[in-house]
Scaffold this motif. Sequence first.
Motif, PDB file in Angstrom:
ATOM      1  N   TRP A   1      -2.664   5.784 -11.291  1.00 19.68           N
ATOM      2  CA  TRP A   1      -3.409   6.980 -11.669  1.00 19.68           C
ATOM      3  C   TRP A   1      -2.904   8.201 -10.908  1.00 19.68           C
ATOM      4  CZ3 TRP A   1      -8.907   7.496 -13.638  1.00 19.68           C
ATOM      5  CH2 TRP A   1      -9.223   6.475 -14.558  1.00 19.68           C
ATOM      6  N   ASP A   2      -2.106   8.009  -9.879  1.00 21.86           N
ATOM      7  CA  ASP A   2      -1.571   9.152  -9.133  1.00 21.86           C
ATOM      8  C   ASP A   2      -0.339   9.752  -9.817  1.00 21.86           C
ATOM      9  OD1 ASP A   2       0.552   7.452  -8.520  1.00 21.86           O
ATOM     10  OD2 ASP A   2      -0.012   7.190  -6.421  1.00 21.86           O
ATOM     11  N   SER A   3      -0.047   9.274 -11.036  1.00 20.40           N
ATOM     12  CA  SER A   3       1.052   9.773 -11.879  1.00 20.40           C
ATOM     13  C   SER A   3       2.437   9.367 -11.402  1.00 20.40           C
ATOM     14  CB  SER A   3       0.995  11.313 -12.023  1.00 20.40           C
ATOM     15  OG  SER A   3      -0.266  11.720 -12.493  1.00 20.40           O
ATOM     16  N   THR A   4       2.519   8.449 -10.454  1.00 20.29           N
ATOM     17  CA  THR A   4       3.819   8.002  -9.968  1.00 20.29           C
ATOM     18  C   THR A   4       4.070   6.537 -10.306  1.00 20.29           C
ATOM     19  OG1 THR A   4       3.113   7.188  -7.785  1.00 20.29           O
ATOM     20  CG2 THR A   4       3.582   9.561  -7.982  1.00 20.29           C
ATOM     21  N   ILE A   5       5.348   6.194 -10.250  1.00 16.54           N
ATOM     22  CA  ILE A   5       5.804   4.809 -10.355  1.00 16.54           C
ATOM     23  C   ILE A   5       6.472   4.491  -9.025  1.00 16.54           C
ATOM     24  CG2 ILE A   5       7.370   3.238 -11.569  1.00 16.54           C
ATOM     25  CD1 ILE A   5       7.114   5.510 -13.872  1.00 16.54           C
ATOM     26  N   LYS A   6       6.245   3.294  -8.512  1.00 20.74           N
ATOM     27  CA  LYS A   6       6.858   2.919  -7.236  1.00 20.74           C
ATOM     28  C   LYS A   6       7.630   1.609  -7.379  1.00 20.74           C
ATOM     29  CE  LYS A   6       3.631   5.361  -4.171  1.00 20.74           C
ATOM     30  NZ  LYS A   6       4.599   6.287  -3.552  1.00 20.74           N
ATOM     31  N   LEU A   7       8.704   1.524  -6.584  1.00 20.83           N
ATOM     32  CA  LEU A   7       9.520   0.320  -6.508  1.00 20.83           C
ATOM     33  C   LEU A   7       9.341  -0.284  -5.127  1.00 20.83           C
ATOM     34  CD1 LEU A   7      11.819  -1.403  -7.903  1.00 20.83           C
ATOM     35  CD2 LEU A   7      13.425   0.059  -6.646  1.00 20.83           C
TER      36      LEU A   7
ATOM     37  N   GLU B   1       0.830  -1.201   0.000  1.00 23.20           N
ATOM     38  CA  GLU B   1       0.000   0.000   0.000  1.00 23.20           C
ATOM     39  C   GLU B   1       0.861   1.247   0.000  1.00 23.20           C
ATOM     40  OE1 GLU B   1      -3.985  -0.624   2.282  1.00 23.20           O
ATOM     41  OE2 GLU B   1      -2.414  -1.567   3.487  1.00 23.20           O
ATOM     42  N   GLY B   2       0.462   2.253  -0.798  1.00 19.51           N
ATOM     43  CA  GLY B   2       1.240   3.478  -0.869  1.00 19.51           C
ATOM     44  C   GLY B   2       0.764   4.407  -1.974  1.00 19.51           C
ATOM     45  N   HIS B   3       0.187   3.836  -3.028  1.00 16.47           N
ATOM     46  CA  HIS B   3      -0.366   4.680  -4.085  1.00 16.47           C
ATOM     47  C   HIS B   3      -1.636   5.361  -3.587  1.00 16.47           C
ATOM     48  CE1 HIS B   3       2.224   3.887  -7.508  1.00 16.47           C
ATOM     49  NE2 HIS B   3       2.159   2.585  -7.282  1.00 16.47           N
ATOM     50  N   SER B   4      -1.843   6.588  -4.049  1.00 13.69           N
ATOM     51  CA  SER B   4      -3.023   7.344  -3.624  1.00 13.69           C
ATOM     52  C   SER B   4      -4.174   7.241  -4.614  1.00 13.69           C
ATOM     53  CB  SER B   4      -2.657   8.822  -3.426  1.00 13.69           C
ATOM     54  OG  SER B   4      -2.195   9.393  -4.646  1.00 13.69           O
ATOM     55  N   ASN B   5      -3.985   6.450  -5.664  1.00 12.30           N
ATOM     56  CA  ASN B   5      -5.051   6.243  -6.641  1.00 12.30           C
ATOM     57  C   ASN B   5      -4.880   4.846  -7.254  1.00 12.30           C
ATOM     58  OD1 ASN B   5      -7.213   6.726  -8.492  1.00 12.30           O
ATOM     59  ND2 ASN B   5      -6.649   8.894  -8.620  1.00 12.30           N
TER      60      ASN B   5
END
Length: 199
Positions: free
Chosen positions: A117-123, A94-98
Motif C-alpha cells: 500500500w506504500d506504492s512500492t515494490i521491494k526485492l 520488515e521495510g514497507h511502511s504500509n
Amino acid sequence: MVKRLELLRGGWWYNVTSVAITPDGKYIVSGSSDKTIKLWDIQSGEEIRTFKGHSNRVNSVAITPDGRYIVSGSEDRTIKLWDINSGEQIRTFEGHSNRVNPVAITPDGKYIVSGSWDSTIKLWDINSGKEIRTFEGHSRIIDSVAITPDGKYIVSGSDDNAIKLWDIKSGEEIRTFEGHSSWVNSVAITPDRKYIVSG
C-alpha cells in the motif's frame, strides 16, 4: 469434491484471502483475514498445520520452487518465511511502511518480491532477510506482482490503473502499459515471456 471443499471452508472463521499449491501438487496453502496460514491435504481435505505469527490479516501466500518454505505478506506490514514441514517461522522481512499486498518468489528461489500500500515494490534476499532494492514509480497501491520465468523482470499492477515492467537487477522501470480504466488486481506472464495478462 463438494465434501472436500466444505471441509476446507469449515476450517475458517474469516475470509480466505489467498491460496497456493505446492509444486508436487499434494497440498494447498491458504492465507486468511484471521491472521493465520493453513496447510491442507488436497486428497483428503484435512487441515495439516496452522502457521501463526502475523498480527493482522494475511493478504498473500507463495511457495518456494523446492516446496520447502511458505512466504506470506500481511497487513501488519511484514513478510514472513515459514518452514512448511515444521510450521516454524524462519524469518521476518520488515521495510514497507504500509500493508503488504502481493508476494512472489523468483524461479531460482533466492529472492522475494513484495508489493505494498506504500506504492512500492521491494526485492528481498530470502536467506539473509535483507532488502536488496526498492522499485518506485507507481502512484498508488500495488495490487499484484509476477516474475518472468527467466527471473529477469517483474510485472506489477496497481490502483493507479497501470501495469509496469521492471528490470529486477537494476530496479529500472522498463515500460508502462496503460489501458485499464480502474485498478489492476492481477497480472500473469505467459511461459514464453511474450505476453502479460492483466485483470
